[in-house]
Enzyme design. Structure first.
Site, mmCIF file in Angstrom:
data_model
loop_
_atom_site.group_PDB
_atom_site.id
_atom_site.type_symbol
_atom_site.label_atom_id
_atom_site.label_comp_id
_atom_site.label_asym_id
_atom_site.label_seq_id
_atom_site.Cartn_x
_atom_site.Cartn_y
_atom_site.Cartn_z
ATOM 1 N N TRP A 21 0.861 -1.194 0.000
ATOM 2 C CA TRP A 21 0.000 0.000 0.000
ATOM 3 C C TRP A 21 0.892 1.238 0.000
ATOM 4 C CZ3 TRP A 21 -2.032 2.705 4.901
ATOM 5 C CH2 TRP A 21 -2.862 3.783 4.558
ATOM 6 N N ASP A 44 1.714 -8.830 0.050
ATOM 7 C CA ASP A 44 0.333 -8.375 0.245
ATOM 8 C C ASP A 44 0.010 -7.288 -0.779
ATOM 9 O OD1 ASP A 44 -2.113 -8.229 2.181
ATOM 10 O OD2 ASP A 44 -1.518 -6.152 1.811
ATOM 11 N N TYR A 49 -4.625 -0.474 -4.787
ATOM 12 C CA TYR A 49 -3.289 0.133 -4.737
ATOM 13 C C TYR A 49 -2.815 0.539 -6.133
ATOM 14 C CZ TYR A 49 -3.229 -2.232 -0.149
ATOM 15 O OH TYR A 49 -3.533 -2.704 1.105
ATOM 16 N N LYS A 78 -6.916 -8.191 -2.642
ATOM 17 C CA LYS A 78 -8.163 -7.788 -1.986
ATOM 18 C C LYS A 78 -9.175 -7.241 -2.980
ATOM 19 C CE LYS A 78 -5.149 -6.168 1.719
ATOM 20 N NZ LYS A 78 -4.002 -5.723 0.929
ATOM 21 N N HIS A 111 -11.701 -6.205 1.123
ATOM 22 C CA HIS A 111 -10.842 -5.130 1.633
ATOM 23 C C HIS A 111 -11.489 -4.338 2.779
ATOM 24 C CE1 HIS A 111 -7.310 -2.462 0.117
ATOM 25 N NE2 HIS A 111 -7.430 -2.364 1.418
#
Length: 316
Positions: A21, A44, A49, A78, A111
């Site tokens: 992120w 991740d 993003y 996500k 998410h």
């Protein structure tokens, strides 16, 4: 080198992963490659993003170099809440998979629990700047996600930013096929999440901690916000172990059996953040760090606090 947490599916999830992120384009590819070379096996990611194509390039290059095999990697992404309608779940997932250049994901998360209005705008807002809710709920999305598991496109499902009420709602859903394997939430010494972790663990659900360093680079940070990395007590504990404040903050989660995904695009820090298996915090140090809790959130998404499934109105 990496240690794992066993999921309810018996899959092993590396306890330290690389967060992506706010990792900018032009930097995230190199960050992922450095991470894989440093021993990270868990990456991740998320649709929102908007950097998954670069993450995918890095993974592909490392697989082609034979530095790592796909089956040794643990890749998480996500579903964003504008895609809770069944056909949109598939569409969003397919874009993620294509961008990551993979044939399957290890875990696919919801998410946020609160559904947003469907459409191309990822942050649909009204003229007051408040998020516009959608018709579909996370329960609708879950059914569509279960189909992805049936088709072998996803190994397991999970949630993110869910309170225990929302997890309960999901676990009690009639016809539930697959239980969530993890709940990814903000967690650090100023937001220790003790009740939520206890609840999740009691249900066989692991917890993954995002913003474990307090998200110092969040765009909405205010000068008066507390800084974990500068906390004198954390620095004192770090000095005692000849480690950095960041390493102490990461180790804190490992000792609670919480998966932790620090984000960095700085090569030296990426390496430093996984050098956390050669020391141990004492029970006293753990208790001291837990006592810092002040229920302070770096990420509270207040612009959606009026929506039915907004998670942070609950105590945990």
């Amino acid at each position: 080198m990496a240690t794992f947490v066993e999921l309810s599916t018996k899959a092993k999830m590396p306890i330290v992963g690389l967060g992506t992120w706010k990792s900018p384009l032009g930097k995230v590819k190199e960050a992922v490659k450095v991470a894989i070379d440093a021993g990270y096996r868990h990456i991740d990611c998320a649709y929102v993003y908007q950097n998954e194509h670069e993450v995918g390039e890095a993974i592909q290059e490392k697989i082609q170099e034979k530095a790592v095999k796909r089956e040794d990697l643990f890749i998480v992404s996500k579903l964003w809440p504008t895609f809770f309608e069944r056909p949109l779940v598939r569409k969003a997932f397919e874009k993620t998979l294509k961008d990551l250049k993979l044939s399957y994901l290890d875990v696919y998360l919801i998410h946020w629990p609160q559904g947003f209005k469907s459409g191309d705008d990822l942050f649909p807002k009204d003229d007051k700047g408040n998020a516009i809710g959608g018709k579909a709920t996370f329960l609708d999305a879950w059914e569509a996600m279960e189909e992805l598991v049936d088709e072998g496109l996803v190994k397991a499902l999970g949630v993110s930013n869910f309170s225990h009420f929302q997890i309960e709602k999901l676990l009690n859903k009639p016809g539930l096929k697959y239980k969530p394997v993890t709940n990814q939430v903000e967690c650090h010494p100023y937001l220790t999440q003790e009740k939520l972790i206890q609840y999740c663990h009691s249900k066989g659900i692991t917890v993954t901690a995002y913003s474990p360093l307090g998200s110092p680079d969040r765009p909405w940070a205010k000068p008066e916000d507390p800084s974990l990395l500068e906390d004198p007590k954390i620095k004192e504990i770090a000095a005692k172990h000849k480690k950095t404040a960041a390493q102490v903050l990461i180790r804190f989660h490992i000792q609670r059996n919480v998966i932790v995904i620090p984000k960095s695009v700085t090569p030296a820090r990426i390496v430093e953040n996984i050098q956390v298996f050669d020391f141990k915090l004492s029970d006293e140090e753990m208790a001291t760090i837990l006592s810092f809790n002040r229920n302070w959130r770096a990420c509270n998404v207040l612009q959606s606090s009026h929506l039915e499934d907004y998670p942070f109105n609950a105590e945990y």
